[in-house]
Motif scaffolding. Structure first.
Motif, PDB file in Angstrom:
ATOM      1  N   THR A   1      44.195  50.632  46.093  1.00 45.41           N
ATOM      2  CA  THR A   1      44.912  50.057  47.221  1.00 45.41           C
ATOM      3  C   THR A   1      46.415  50.195  47.042  1.00 45.41           C
ATOM      4  O   THR A   1      47.130  50.519  47.993  1.00 45.41           O
ATOM      5  CB  THR A   1      44.543  48.573  47.394  1.00 45.41           C
TER       6      THR A   1
ATOM      7  N   PHE B   1      47.425  53.720  47.855  1.00 46.56           N
ATOM      8  CA  PHE B   1      47.394  53.945  49.294  1.00 46.56           C
ATOM      9  C   PHE B   1      48.538  53.219  49.994  1.00 46.56           C
ATOM     10  O   PHE B   1      49.159  53.754  50.914  1.00 46.56           O
ATOM     11  CB  PHE B   1      46.045  53.504  49.871  1.00 46.56           C
TER      12      PHE B   1
ATOM     13  N   ALA C   1      51.354  54.480  52.685  1.00 43.13           N
ATOM     14  CA  ALA C   1      51.161  54.023  54.063  1.00 43.13           C
ATOM     15  C   ALA C   1      52.376  53.303  54.623  1.00 43.13           C
ATOM     16  O   ALA C   1      52.651  53.403  55.811  1.00 43.13           O
ATOM     17  CB  ALA C   1      49.934  53.114  54.140  1.00 43.13           C
TER      18      ALA C   1
ATOM     19  N   CYS D   1      41.571  44.046  47.959  1.00 41.78           N
ATOM     20  CA  CYS D   1      42.413  44.978  48.728  1.00 41.78           C
ATOM     21  C   CYS D   1      43.398  44.213  49.602  1.00 41.78           C
ATOM     22  O   CYS D   1      44.570  44.594  49.706  1.00 41.78           O
ATOM     23  CB  CYS D   1      41.559  45.897  49.588  1.00 41.78           C
TER      24      CYS D   1
END
Length: 185
Positions: free
Chosen positions: A15, A18, A22, A60
């Motif tokens: 997470t 990512f 993001a 997450c």
């Protein structure tokens, strides 16, 4: 569920990777989505897979939340200096690096003369010529044109705690470090 710590650790690690790519807005939305989905799965305890998936989604959500809070508290206040010229005083915290005919200095500031700006932050400053033999541990004062970290090196700089890059416009004072620690040689 077998190996809950492996599930939680893997979910948190992936997470964070990512979330770095993001960005803030996606991190906030995904944190809310993961939390709602993880909480909803807690009601389906009769399925064997629901407990593990619920744990992973809640972890997450916490990871996205931590990333978002850190970005809001640490990165955004420094970005008030994006596109501005400011006077600063700081200490060179790494050995100067020569690349592409320019010299880069990583400076941890102790004072920034700009209203509303954080006083302590790391700036990667670039100079076209060597700054009078400025080295590791030296304290420097001057003016710099500052910009937010961007481009291909943005994530690498943010991981090092460097939120701004810039160019020297004027160097006012250099205080040489007296006795350097072992990393200064």
């Amino acid at each position: 569920m077998r190996r809950p710590l492996l599930t939680a650790g893997s979910a948190a690690f992936l997470t964070m990777i990512f979330a770095a790519g993001a960005g803030l807005n996606a991190g906030i939305v995904l944190a809310a989505f993961c939390f709602i989905a993880g909480a909803a799965l807690l009601f389906f305890r009769k399925f064997e897979w629901a407990g593990g998936l619920s744990l992973a989604l809640i972890v997450c959500a916490l990871s996205f939340g931590m990333f978002s809070v850190r970005t809001v508290l640490r990165v955004h206040p420094a970005l008030i200096l994006d596109g501005q010229t400011a006077a600063f005083t700081g200490r060179v915290v790494e050995a100067p690096e020569k690349t592409d005919g320019k010299i880069r200095y990583l400076v941890k500031t102790s004072r920034v003369d700009f209203p509303g700006a954080p006083q302590e932050l790391k700036i990667l400053l670039t100079a076209n010529t060597e700054l009078y033999s400025v080295g590791y541990g030296d304290t420097i004062s001057g003016d710099a044109a500052l910009y937010g970290a961007s481009g291909a090196a943005k994530n690498r700089l943010l991981a090092r705690g460097v939120y701004l890059t810039g160019y020297y416009t004027e160097l006012r004072e250099i205080k040489k470090a007296g006795k350097r620690d072992v990393y200064g040689y």
